[in-house]
Every structure is written in C-alpha cells, then in structure tokens.
Design a protein around this motif. Structure first.
Motif, PDB file in Angstrom:
ATOM      1  N   GLY A  48       0.813  -1.212   0.000  1.00 52.69           N
ATOM      2  CA  GLY A  48       0.000   0.000   0.000  1.00 52.69           C
ATOM      3  C   GLY A  48       0.848   1.263   0.000  1.00 52.69           C
ATOM      4  N   MET A  49       1.940   1.261   0.789  1.00 51.52           N
ATOM      5  CA  MET A  49       2.834   2.417   0.814  1.00 51.52           C
ATOM      6  C   MET A  49       3.513   2.624  -0.537  1.00 51.52           C
ATOM      7  SD  MET A  49       2.786   3.995   3.742  1.00 51.52           S
ATOM      8  CE  MET A  49       1.017   3.751   3.600  1.00 51.52           C
ATOM      9  N   HIS A  50       3.858   1.512  -1.196  1.00 46.25           N
ATOM     10  CA  HIS A  50       4.485   1.611  -2.518  1.00 46.25           C
ATOM     11  C   HIS A  50       3.534   2.269  -3.523  1.00 46.25           C
ATOM     12  CE1 HIS A  50       7.047   0.584  -5.895  1.00 46.25           C
ATOM     13  NE2 HIS A  50       6.015  -0.017  -6.492  1.00 46.25           N
ATOM     14  N   LYS A  51       2.265   1.861  -3.502  1.00 47.06           N
ATOM     15  CA  LYS A  51       1.282   2.460  -4.407  1.00 47.06           C
ATOM     16  C   LYS A  51       1.008   3.915  -4.043  1.00 47.06           C
ATOM     17  CE  LYS A  51      -1.088  -1.876  -5.486  1.00 47.06           C
ATOM     18  NZ  LYS A  51      -2.376  -2.635  -5.401  1.00 47.06           N
ATOM     19  N   LEU A  52       1.024   4.218  -2.740  1.00 53.58           N
ATOM     20  CA  LEU A  52       0.758   5.587  -2.291  1.00 53.58           C
ATOM     21  C   LEU A  52       1.834   6.537  -2.795  1.00 53.58           C
ATOM     22  CD1 LEU A  52      -0.773   7.664  -0.532  1.00 53.58           C
ATOM     23  CD2 LEU A  52       0.643   6.916   1.380  1.00 53.58           C
ATOM     24  N   PHE A  53       3.098   6.162  -2.637  1.00 52.16           N
ATOM     25  CA  PHE A  53       4.189   7.056  -3.007  1.00 52.16           C
ATOM     26  C   PHE A  53       4.403   7.117  -4.516  1.00 52.16           C
ATOM     27  CE2 PHE A  53       5.370   6.258   1.457  1.00 52.16           C
ATOM     28  CZ  PHE A  53       5.501   7.574   1.875  1.00 52.16           C
ATOM     29  N   LYS A  54       3.725   6.271  -5.268  1.00 50.22           N
ATOM     30  CA  LYS A  54       3.776   6.378  -6.721  1.00 50.22           C
ATOM     31  C   LYS A  54       2.747   7.385  -7.233  1.00 50.22           C
ATOM     32  CE  LYS A  54       4.297   2.867  -9.405  1.00 50.22           C
ATOM     33  NZ  LYS A  54       4.117   1.560 -10.085  1.00 50.22           N
ATOM     34  N   ASN A  55       1.869   7.869  -6.335  1.00 54.39           N
ATOM     35  CA  ASN A  55       0.870   8.875  -6.704  1.00 54.39           C
ATOM     36  C   ASN A  55       1.409  10.254  -6.319  1.00 54.39           C
ATOM     37  OD1 ASN A  55      -1.341  10.546  -7.018  1.00 54.39           O
ATOM     38  ND2 ASN A  55      -2.793   9.075  -6.184  1.00 54.39           N
ATOM     39  N   PRO A  56       1.823  11.083  -7.279  1.00 58.12           N
ATOM     40  CA  PRO A  56       2.436  12.382  -6.938  1.00 58.12           C
ATOM     41  C   PRO A  56       1.484  13.323  -6.219  1.00 58.12           C
ATOM     42  CG  PRO A  56       2.027  12.223  -9.309  1.00 58.12           C
ATOM     43  CD  PRO A  56       1.761  10.866  -8.732  1.00 58.12           C
ATOM     44  N   LEU A  57       0.183  13.297  -6.571  1.00 57.57           N
ATOM     45  CA  LEU A  57      -0.777  14.175  -5.908  1.00 57.57           C
ATOM     46  C   LEU A  57      -0.920  13.823  -4.435  1.00 57.57           C
ATOM     47  CD1 LEU A  57      -2.809  16.472  -6.235  1.00 57.57           C
ATOM     48  CD2 LEU A  57      -4.534  14.771  -6.843  1.00 57.57           C
ATOM     49  N   ALA A  58      -0.927  12.526  -4.121  1.00 55.91           N
ATOM     50  CA  ALA A  58      -1.023  12.101  -2.723  1.00 55.91           C
ATOM     51  C   ALA A  58       0.218  12.513  -1.939  1.00 55.91           C
ATOM     52  CB  ALA A  58      -1.229  10.590  -2.658  1.00 55.91           C
ATOM     53  N   VAL A  59       1.378  12.397  -2.557  1.00 53.14           N
ATOM     54  CA  VAL A  59       2.622  12.768  -1.874  1.00 53.14           C
ATOM     55  C   VAL A  59       2.660  14.266  -1.598  1.00 53.14           C
ATOM     56  CG1 VAL A  59       5.134  12.855  -2.104  1.00 53.14           C
ATOM     57  CG2 VAL A  59       3.886  10.824  -2.856  1.00 53.14           C
ATOM     58  N   ILE A  60       2.260  15.078  -2.580  1.00 50.48           N
ATOM     59  CA  ILE A  60       2.233  16.532  -2.386  1.00 50.48           C
ATOM     60  C   ILE A  60       1.245  16.907  -1.282  1.00 50.48           C
ATOM     61  CG2 ILE A  60       1.631  18.722  -3.485  1.00 50.48           C
ATOM     62  CD1 ILE A  60       2.635  17.543  -6.117  1.00 50.48           C
ATOM     63  N   SER A  61       0.093  16.239  -1.254  1.00 49.60           N
ATOM     64  CA  SER A  61      -0.908  16.516  -0.212  1.00 49.60           C
ATOM     65  C   SER A  61      -0.368  16.171   1.164  1.00 49.60           C
ATOM     66  CB  SER A  61      -2.186  15.718  -0.496  1.00 49.60           C
ATOM     67  OG  SER A  61      -2.727  16.042  -1.757  1.00 49.60           O
ATOM     68  N   MET A  62       0.353  15.056   1.282  1.00 51.32           N
ATOM     69  CA  MET A  62       0.944  14.679   2.566  1.00 51.32           C
ATOM     70  C   MET A  62       1.977  15.702   3.025  1.00 51.32           C
ATOM     71  SD  MET A  62       1.406  10.561   2.047  1.00 51.32           S
ATOM     72  CE  MET A  62       2.381  10.425   3.548  1.00 51.32           C
ATOM     73  N   ILE A  63       2.791  16.202   2.103  1.00 50.55           N
ATOM     74  CA  ILE A  63       3.807  17.195   2.457  1.00 50.55           C
ATOM     75  C   ILE A  63       3.145  18.484   2.952  1.00 50.55           C
ATOM     76  CG2 ILE A  63       5.651  18.657   1.530  1.00 50.55           C
ATOM     77  CD1 ILE A  63       6.352  16.361  -0.363  1.00 50.55           C
ATOM     78  N   VAL A  64       2.103  18.920   2.240  1.00 55.38           N
ATOM     79  CA  VAL A  64       1.385  20.139   2.646  1.00 55.38           C
ATOM     80  C   VAL A  64       0.745  19.953   4.020  1.00 55.38           C
ATOM     81  CG1 VAL A  64      -0.553  21.653   2.093  1.00 55.38           C
ATOM     82  CG2 VAL A  64       0.985  20.893   0.280  1.00 55.38           C
ATOM     83  N   LEU A  65       0.165  18.778   4.260  1.00 54.68           N
ATOM     84  CA  LEU A  65      -0.471  18.505   5.549  1.00 54.68           C
ATOM     85  C   LEU A  65       0.551  18.513   6.677  1.00 54.68           C
ATOM     86  CD1 LEU A  65      -3.012  17.748   7.107  1.00 54.68           C
ATOM     87  CD2 LEU A  65      -2.544  15.349   6.592  1.00 54.68           C
ATOM     88  N   VAL A  66       1.718  17.930   6.443  1.00 56.53           N
ATOM     89  CA  VAL A  66       2.778  17.923   7.465  1.00 56.53           C
ATOM     90  C   VAL A  66       3.239  19.349   7.763  1.00 56.53           C
ATOM     91  CG1 VAL A  66       5.156  17.222   7.920  1.00 56.53           C
ATOM     92  CG2 VAL A  66       3.545  15.579   6.971  1.00 56.53           C
ATOM     93  N   LEU A  67       3.382  20.175   6.733  1.00 62.41           N
ATOM     94  CA  LEU A  67       3.792  21.567   6.936  1.00 62.41           C
ATOM     95  C   LEU A  67       2.751  22.348   7.734  1.00 62.41           C
ATOM     96  CD1 LEU A  67       5.299  22.426   3.425  1.00 62.41           C
ATOM     97  CD2 LEU A  67       6.537  21.975   5.548  1.00 62.41           C
ATOM     98  N   ILE A  68       1.469  22.102   7.445  1.00 63.13           N
ATOM     99  CA  ILE A  68       0.402  22.790   8.191  1.00 63.13           C
ATOM    100  C   ILE A  68       0.425  22.376   9.654  1.00 63.13           C
ATOM    101  CG2 ILE A  68      -2.097  22.994   8.448  1.00 63.13           C
ATOM    102  CD1 ILE A  68      -2.330  22.792   5.433  1.00 63.13           C
ATOM    103  N   ILE A  69       0.577  21.067   9.912  1.00 66.85           N
ATOM    104  CA  ILE A  69       0.606  20.586  11.296  1.00 66.85           C
ATOM    105  C   ILE A  69       1.799  21.159  12.048  1.00 66.85           C
ATOM    106  CG2 ILE A  69       0.880  18.521  12.722  1.00 66.85           C
ATOM    107  CD1 ILE A  69      -0.689  16.975  10.615  1.00 66.85           C
ATOM    108  N   ALA A  70       2.964  21.194  11.381  1.00 70.90           N
ATOM    109  CA  ALA A  70       4.152  21.762  12.020  1.00 70.90           C
ATOM    110  C   ALA A  70       3.948  23.241  12.323  1.00 70.90           C
ATOM    111  CB  ALA A  70       5.372  21.560  11.118  1.00 70.90           C
ATOM    112  N   THR A  71       3.290  23.953  11.417  1.00 75.17           N
ATOM    113  CA  THR A  71       3.067  25.388  11.613  1.00 75.17           C
ATOM    114  C   THR A  71       2.144  25.662  12.795  1.00 75.17           C
ATOM    115  OG1 THR A  71       3.372  25.793   9.247  1.00 75.17           O
ATOM    116  CG2 THR A  71       2.250  27.503  10.523  1.00 75.17           C
ATOM    117  N   ILE A  72       1.038  24.910  12.892  1.00 68.47           N
ATOM    118  CA  ILE A  72       0.082  25.183  13.974  1.00 68.47           C
ATOM    119  C   ILE A  72       0.623  24.749  15.328  1.00 68.47           C
ATOM    120  CG2 ILE A  72      -1.869  25.000  12.404  1.00 68.47           C
ATOM    121  CD1 ILE A  72      -2.422  22.229  13.484  1.00 68.47           C
ATOM    122  N   ILE A  73       1.643  23.911  15.354  1.00 64.82           N
ATOM    123  CA  ILE A  73       2.260  23.520  16.626  1.00 64.82           C
ATOM    124  C   ILE A  73       3.339  24.512  17.041  1.00 64.82           C
ATOM    125  CG2 ILE A  73       3.672  21.766  17.766  1.00 64.82           C
ATOM    126  CD1 ILE A  73       2.216  19.667  16.127  1.00 64.82           C
TER     127      ILE A  73
END
Length: 244
Positions: A48-73
């Motif tokens: 599942g992780m292999h298929k997830l990281f092959k999807n560029p839109l999902a990877v970009i969304s995860m990066i944006v979500l991590v940045l938002i979480i880091a910012t609000i903390i």
C-alpha cells in the motif's frame, strides 16, 4: 481421414476457417522459464505504501499537511500575539493598527521600533479590531484539523461496524440496515447539522462541567458527534460491499 492419428496435430490448411491448433500446444520448459518473474516478498502495508508514493498528488498533499501541522504547533510558541488579543503598545491599545497589510507596521509600532523596541511583524496583517490575522488563522486551522480527525475516526468506527454486520448477516437484517442508511442519506445535511448542533450544545453545556472534556467545550464535542452521526453511511456502504 485415413491418415489421422491421435498423437499428431493436423495442420491448418490455407484459407481455412478452422482454428490453428498449433497455437494451443503445450509450452516447453524453456518457454515457461522465459515467463517466470520473481517478485520480492512483501506485506499489505508495504504494498500500500508503494502504491501511495507512486501517486504524486497524494505525496504533495501529505507534504502540505505535514507543513500545516508543524506550523500550527510551532507558530504559537514564536508569535507573541494571542487569538483575541488586540495590538497594544506600552500597555495601550494601538488604534492605528486597524486593517494593516501583510508584513507592515502601524504608525505607533514604527515609532516604537524607532525607539528601540522589537515588534513582531504581522505576517497576514490585522483586522478591523487590531487583531493579528496570522495567529487567528493558526488557531482556526487547529480547530479544523481536530474536527476533521476526530470526525473521521468516529465515521470509520461506526461505518466499519455497521457495514460489517450488514454484509455478514445478509438477508432481512441487511435489508433493514441498508434502508436505514437510505433514510439517513435522504436527510438534508446542512439542516441536520444546524439542528443537532443546537440541541447537543444545550444538552452538553451543563453535563461537561467538571470533566476532562470541559476544555474542548460543548461546541467542539457537538461537532464531533454531528459529523459522526451523519457521515458514516458512505463508509458503511463501502465496507458492506467489501464484505459481500
């Protein structure tokens, strides 16, 4: 037909509509070895992780979500302003700090900076009441992510249990449970959210006093319950289909 033998494959005649039986001969050992492909042993999670990281839109969304979480903390630890705090200079409200543009200072703040004081910049500017926009967006993002996370968790639990029971039991039980799902689907979402929020706010207002959930407030908890009660039907249908 006199020359026919069971061990010999007849040859296809030219312009004949009959099948070419030579194409259905058994593959030799050498041909089988050419089609053998060895794949590394894996698990469902790794696959599942292999298929997830092959999807560029999902990877970009995860990066944006991590940045938002880091910012609000991290942001509330750095930005000196509070959610409802009005900008003040030397203990007095700064009335010149209304509707400031991003990364600008008010007249009084410029005077304070000229006098040697350090003023933290208003990254997103200020509003009509001289409150910093950036810190308000940060706290708003905290609320939005909290509601989304806990509501999704409630939806997952209810939908998983309900859909599993309906799909596994089948028959009349499945029929009745799915008709209940159809009734909930037919309800207007916005109207139900408003009605349930008002009712739950009145019910939970006094019952939460003195408990660990009092810090969250009745409005937040009512939102969790409302989303959990209304939006589990899609998950239930999906899980039921997988069980079937």
């Amino acid at each position: 037909m006199s020359n026919y033998t069971a061990d010999k494959i007849p040859k296809k005649k030219l312009l004949s509509l009959q099948l070419d039986v030579s194409k259905f001969e058994r593959a030799t050992d050498a041909e089988k070895e050419q089609h053998e492909t060895m794949r590394e042993s894996t698990t469902f999670f790794r696959d599942g992780m292999h298929k997830l990281f092959k999807n560029p839109l999902a990877v970009i969304s995860m990066i944006v979500l991590v940045l938002i979480i880091a910012t609000i903390i991290i942001a509330p630890m750095i930005v000196p302003y509070k959610y409802s705090e009005m900008i003040s200079i030397d203990g007095r409200r700064d009335k010149t700090a209304k509707n400031l543009a991003p990364l600008t200072y008010s007249v009084n703040e410029q005077k304070a900076i000229a006098a040697g004081q350090e003023i933290f910049p208003h990254i997103f500017g200020t509003d009509e009441l001289c409150r910093d926009y950036f810190i308000r967006v940060v706290y708003g993002a905290r609320v939005s992510l909290s509601v989304g996370f806990f509501a999704s968790l409630i939806v997952l639990i209810i939908g998983l249990l309900y859909g599993s029971i309906a799909g596994y039991a089948g028959g009349r039980t499945d029929l009745i449970m799915m008709r209940i799902v159809d009734v909930i689907y037919s309800l207007p979402d916005v109207l139900m959210v408003i009605l349930l929020s008002v009712v739950l706010d009145q019910v939970l207002g006094t019952s939460l006093q003195g408990t660990a959930l009092a810090a969250l407030g009745s409005n937040m908890i009512s939102l969790f319950i409302v989303f959990g009660l209304l939006y589990w039907v899609g998950m239930a249908r999906l899980v039921r289909g997988q069980i079937l």
